[in-house]
Structure formats: structure tokens, C-alpha cells
Design a protein around this motif. Structure first.
Motif, short mmCIF file in Angstrom:
data_model
loop_
_atom_site.label_atom_id
_atom_site.label_comp_id
_atom_site.label_asym_id
_atom_site.label_seq_id
_atom_site.Cartn_x
_atom_site.Cartn_y
_atom_site.Cartn_z
N ALA A 1 -4.79 -5.89 -14.93
CA ALA A 1 -3.79 -6.08 -15.98
C ALA A 1 -3.79 -4.91 -16.96
CB ALA A 1 -4.05 -7.39 -16.72
N ARG A 2 -4.96 -4.42 -17.28
CA ARG A 2 -5.04 -3.26 -18.19
C ARG A 2 -4.41 -2.02 -17.52
NH1 ARG A 2 -9.69 -2.10 -22.32
NH2 ARG A 2 -9.18 -4.28 -22.57
N PHE A 3 -4.67 -1.85 -16.23
CA PHE A 3 -4.08 -0.74 -15.50
C PHE A 3 -2.55 -0.86 -15.47
CE2 PHE A 3 -2.50 0.90 -11.41
CZ PHE A 3 -2.77 2.25 -11.61
N ALA A 4 -2.05 -2.07 -15.22
CA ALA A 4 -0.60 -2.30 -15.17
C ALA A 4 0.03 -2.08 -16.55
CB ALA A 4 -0.30 -3.70 -14.68
N GLU A 5 -0.69 -2.47 -17.59
CA GLU A 5 -0.17 -2.26 -18.94
C GLU A 5 -0.08 -0.78 -19.27
OE1 GLU A 5 -1.30 -3.41 -23.56
OE2 GLU A 5 -2.79 -3.62 -21.98
N ARG A 6 -1.10 -0.02 -18.95
CA ARG A 6 -1.07 1.43 -19.19
C ARG A 6 0.01 2.10 -18.37
NH1 ARG A 6 -7.46 3.00 -19.44
NH2 ARG A 6 -7.87 1.93 -21.39
N ASP B 1 2.79 -10.20 -10.84
CA ASP B 1 2.79 -11.42 -10.03
C ASP B 1 1.65 -11.40 -9.03
OD1 ASP B 1 4.97 -12.57 -11.26
OD2 ASP B 1 6.40 -11.69 -9.85
N ARG B 2 1.42 -10.28 -8.43
CA ARG B 2 0.33 -10.16 -7.44
C ARG B 2 -1.04 -10.27 -8.11
NH1 ARG B 2 4.43 -6.71 -5.18
NH2 ARG B 2 4.98 -7.53 -3.13
N ILE B 3 -1.17 -9.74 -9.31
CA ILE B 3 -2.43 -9.85 -10.04
C ILE B 3 -2.72 -11.31 -10.35
CG2 ILE B 3 -3.57 -9.32 -12.23
CD1 ILE B 3 -2.05 -6.64 -12.18
N LEU C 1 -0.92 -17.23 -1.13
CA LEU C 1 -0.81 -16.07 -0.25
C LEU C 1 0.65 -15.69 0.00
CD1 LEU C 1 -3.64 -16.74 2.35
CD2 LEU C 1 -3.58 -14.98 0.57
N VAL C 2 1.51 -16.70 0.13
CA VAL C 2 2.94 -16.40 0.29
C VAL C 2 3.47 -15.69 -0.95
CG1 VAL C 2 5.23 -17.47 0.44
CG2 VAL C 2 3.39 -18.24 1.94
N ARG C 3 3.09 -16.18 -2.12
CA ARG C 3 3.55 -15.53 -3.35
C ARG C 3 2.94 -14.14 -3.50
NH1 ARG C 3 7.96 -15.60 -6.20
NH2 ARG C 3 7.58 -14.89 -8.30
N LEU C 4 1.73 -13.97 -3.03
CA LEU C 4 1.08 -12.66 -3.09
C LEU C 4 1.84 -11.65 -2.26
CD1 LEU C 4 -1.50 -11.13 -4.10
CD2 LEU C 4 -2.54 -11.77 -1.93
N VAL C 5 2.32 -12.05 -1.10
CA VAL C 5 3.06 -11.15 -0.23
C VAL C 5 4.47 -10.90 -0.76
CG1 VAL C 5 4.03 -10.91 2.08
CG2 VAL C 5 1.70 -11.74 1.80
N ARG C 6 5.13 -11.95 -1.25
CA ARG C 6 6.52 -11.84 -1.67
C ARG C 6 6.70 -11.50 -3.14
NH1 ARG C 6 10.04 -16.68 -0.11
NH2 ARG C 6 11.54 -15.20 -0.92
N GLY C 7 5.62 -11.45 -3.92
CA GLY C 7 5.73 -11.23 -5.36
C GLY C 7 6.55 -10.00 -5.70
N PRO C 8 7.53 -10.15 -6.59
CA PRO C 8 8.39 -9.00 -6.87
C PRO C 8 7.72 -7.93 -7.73
CG PRO C 8 9.05 -10.88 -8.20
CD PRO C 8 7.97 -11.35 -7.26
N SER C 9 6.69 -8.27 -8.46
CA SER C 9 6.08 -7.27 -9.33
C SER C 9 4.57 -7.23 -9.14
CB SER C 9 6.40 -7.57 -10.80
OG SER C 9 5.71 -8.72 -11.22
N VAL C 10 3.98 -6.20 -9.68
CA VAL C 10 2.52 -6.04 -9.59
C VAL C 10 1.83 -7.14 -10.38
CG1 VAL C 10 0.62 -4.50 -10.15
CG2 VAL C 10 2.72 -3.57 -9.23
#
Length: 92
Positions: free
Chosen positions: A81-86, A34-36, A23-32
Motif C-alpha cells: 500500500a505504501r508503494f502504491a501510494e508513492r 484491489d489486488r493488495i 482468487l477470482v477477484r485477485l485475477v480480475r481486479g481492475p487496480s493494484v
């Protein structure tokens, strides 16, 4: 308390720590992305927690719930991931 109850307690504590760190990494993740990955890890931790609870109780009623959460986590991760790739392809 017998040894097995100590093992279950330690397992739940470690899974709880994993959820907290995720959860900490989810909040602080620098990119989308990382959150995925964090959301996927969170779904794995939830399924693992349910599996330990099934082992503690000896009741297999939650097996369907585990499979459903695992499949939803997998499909959600693939879709995101597919959305982020597009999105990255459209920018680049």
C-alpha cells in the motif's frame, strides 16, 4: 458423524468458497489496490483455515505458523500500500 464434524465441514466449505472468490477477484481486479486487498484477505482466510484445523485436531502446534502468516500478510499489505501510494503520488 456428530454435529461438530458437520460444522467443521461447513466451515471448511465456506472458507474454500471465500478463497475461490478472492482468487477470482485477485485475477480480475481492475487496480493494484484491489489486488493488495485480495492478498490481505487471502492471508486472513489461510490463517482462519489453519485455526479451524487446530480446532479439529486439538493440537496447538500450528499457532506459531498462524501468527507468522498473519504478521507477514499485515506487513506485506502495508508495504504494498505504501508503494502504491508513492507511485500514485509520483504520477499525480
Amino acid at each position: 458423524m456428530n454435529v461438530l464434524e458437520h460444522v467443521y465441514t461447513a466451515t471448511f466449505a465456506m472458507l474454500g468458497a471465500g478463497v475461490l472468490f478472492t482468487l477470482v477477484r485477485l485475477v480480475r481486479g481492475p487496480s493494484v489496490l484491489d489486488r493488495i486487498i485480495c492478498l490481505n484477505a487471502l492471508s486472513v482466510l489461510v490463517v482462519s483455515s489453519i485455526a479451524v484445523e487446530v480446532a479439529v485436531r486439538g493440537d496447538t502446534a500450528y499457532i506459531g505458523l498462524m501468527v507468522t502468516i498473519a504478521l507477514l500478510g499485515f506487513v506485506g499489505t502495508l508495504t504494498a500500500a505504501r508503494f502504491a501510494e508513492r507511485r500514485a503520488h509520483d504520477r499525480g
